[in-house]
Design a protein around this motif. Sequence first.
Motif, short mmCIF file in Angstrom:
data_model
loop_
_atom_site.label_atom_id
_atom_site.label_comp_id
_atom_site.label_asym_id
_atom_site.label_seq_id
_atom_site.Cartn_x
_atom_site.Cartn_y
_atom_site.Cartn_z
N GLU A 62 -81.31 58.79 37.55
CA GLU A 62 -80.47 57.60 37.67
C GLU A 62 -78.99 57.95 37.62
O GLU A 62 -78.18 57.40 38.36
N LEU A 63 -78.63 58.89 36.74
CA LEU A 63 -77.24 59.30 36.63
C LEU A 63 -76.73 59.87 37.94
O LEU A 63 -75.68 59.45 38.44
N ILE A 64 -77.44 60.82 38.52
CA ILE A 64 -76.92 61.43 39.74
C ILE A 64 -76.92 60.45 40.91
O ILE A 64 -76.05 60.51 41.76
N THR A 65 -77.86 59.52 40.93
CA THR A 65 -77.88 58.50 41.98
C THR A 65 -76.64 57.61 41.85
O THR A 65 -75.97 57.30 42.84
N ARG A 66 -76.31 57.20 40.61
CA ARG A 66 -75.12 56.38 40.39
C ARG A 66 -73.84 57.13 40.73
O ARG A 66 -72.92 56.59 41.34
N LEU A 67 -73.76 58.39 40.30
CA LEU A 67 -72.57 59.19 40.60
C LEU A 67 -72.38 59.36 42.10
O LEU A 67 -71.28 59.23 42.62
N HIS A 68 -73.47 59.64 42.79
CA HIS A 68 -73.42 59.81 44.24
C HIS A 68 -72.98 58.51 44.92
O HIS A 68 -72.11 58.53 45.80
N ALA A 69 -73.55 57.39 44.50
CA ALA A 69 -73.20 56.09 45.08
C ALA A 69 -71.74 55.74 44.81
O ALA A 69 -71.09 55.05 45.62
N ALA A 70 -71.20 56.22 43.68
CA ALA A 70 -69.81 55.93 43.32
C ALA A 70 -68.83 56.89 44.02
O ALA A 70 -67.62 56.80 43.81
N GLY A 71 -69.36 57.82 44.81
CA GLY A 71 -68.50 58.70 45.58
C GLY A 71 -68.21 60.05 44.96
O GLY A 71 -67.31 60.76 45.42
N ALA A 72 -68.96 60.44 43.93
CA ALA A 72 -68.77 61.77 43.33
C ALA A 72 -69.01 62.83 44.40
O ALA A 72 -69.98 62.74 45.16
N THR A 73 -68.11 63.78 44.47
CA THR A 73 -68.21 64.79 45.53
C THR A 73 -68.78 66.12 45.05
O THR A 73 -69.19 66.94 45.86
N ALA A 74 -68.82 66.35 43.74
CA ALA A 74 -69.34 67.61 43.23
C ALA A 74 -70.84 67.69 43.47
O ALA A 74 -71.57 66.73 43.20
N PRO A 75 -71.33 68.82 43.98
CA PRO A 75 -72.77 68.99 44.10
C PRO A 75 -73.43 68.89 42.72
O PRO A 75 -72.87 69.36 41.73
N MET A 76 -74.60 68.27 42.68
CA MET A 76 -75.32 68.09 41.43
C MET A 76 -76.64 68.84 41.49
O MET A 76 -77.36 68.77 42.49
N ILE A 77 -76.95 69.55 40.42
CA ILE A 77 -78.17 70.33 40.30
C ILE A 77 -78.95 69.79 39.11
O ILE A 77 -78.40 69.67 38.01
N LEU A 78 -80.20 69.46 39.33
CA LEU A 78 -81.05 68.99 38.25
C LEU A 78 -81.60 70.19 37.48
O LEU A 78 -81.93 71.22 38.09
N ILE A 79 -81.71 70.03 36.16
CA ILE A 79 -82.29 71.07 35.31
C ILE A 79 -83.34 70.43 34.42
O ILE A 79 -83.31 69.22 34.18
N SER A 80 -84.29 71.23 33.97
CA SER A 80 -85.32 70.70 33.08
C SER A 80 -86.09 71.85 32.43
O SER A 80 -86.15 72.95 32.98
N GLY A 81 -86.67 71.54 31.29
CA GLY A 81 -87.59 72.46 30.65
C GLY A 81 -88.98 72.36 31.26
O GLY A 81 -89.84 73.21 31.02
N HIS A 82 -89.19 71.34 32.07
CA HIS A 82 -90.48 71.15 32.77
C HIS A 82 -90.46 71.91 34.09
O HIS A 82 -89.40 72.24 34.62
N ALA A 83 -91.60 72.14 34.64
CA ALA A 83 -91.72 72.85 35.92
C ALA A 83 -91.24 71.97 37.07
O ALA A 83 -91.39 70.75 37.05
N GLU A 84 -90.67 72.62 38.07
CA GLU A 84 -90.15 71.90 39.24
C GLU A 84 -91.22 71.05 39.91
O GLU A 84 -90.96 69.92 40.33
N GLN A 85 -92.45 71.57 40.00
CA GLN A 85 -93.50 70.82 40.69
C GLN A 85 -93.83 69.50 39.99
O GLN A 85 -94.33 68.58 40.61
N ASP A 86 -93.50 69.39 38.70
CA ASP A 86 -93.74 68.13 37.98
C ASP A 86 -92.89 67.00 38.53
O ASP A 86 -93.23 65.83 38.38
N TYR A 87 -91.76 67.35 39.14
CA TYR A 87 -90.81 66.35 39.64
C TYR A 87 -90.45 66.55 41.11
O TYR A 87 -89.46 65.99 41.59
N ALA A 88 -91.21 67.34 41.83
CA ALA A 88 -90.84 67.75 43.19
C ALA A 88 -90.48 66.57 44.09
O ALA A 88 -89.45 66.62 44.80
#
Length: 117
Positions: A62-88
């Motif tokens: 939700e945070l990155i979606t809001r930032l993107h919609a508000a015009g944030a230009t910095a690339p955003m990378i998601l991080i997690s302790g869970h495996a990528e396939q859990d959220y692919a």
Amino acid sequence: MRCVIVDDSRPFLNAARGLLVREGVTVVGTASTTAEATVLIAQSRPDVVLVDIDLGGESGFELITRLHAAGATAPMILISGHAEQDYADLIAASPAIGFVAKTSLSAGAIRRLLDAH
């Protein structure tokens, strides 16, 4: 490279900051909530933002979606302790440029995603 890290775990924020600084990344700030992150990112204008998928009671998606919609230009990378396939599917549908597992976090992993972007 100027970076902001958003994560609700203070021990992880401290460890990630230390690791990335040792690897030549300038960590311009850290945030633990979406409200803190929104203000910090607007003020610091980082080159990249690392956002934990699970921010306690808040959602990194939700945070990155809001930032993107508000015009944030910095690339955003998601991080997690869970495996990528859990959220692919959610990662693919998000405005994030990619995902890095917390156990694989490094300046090199961030640069590879930025270069591919």
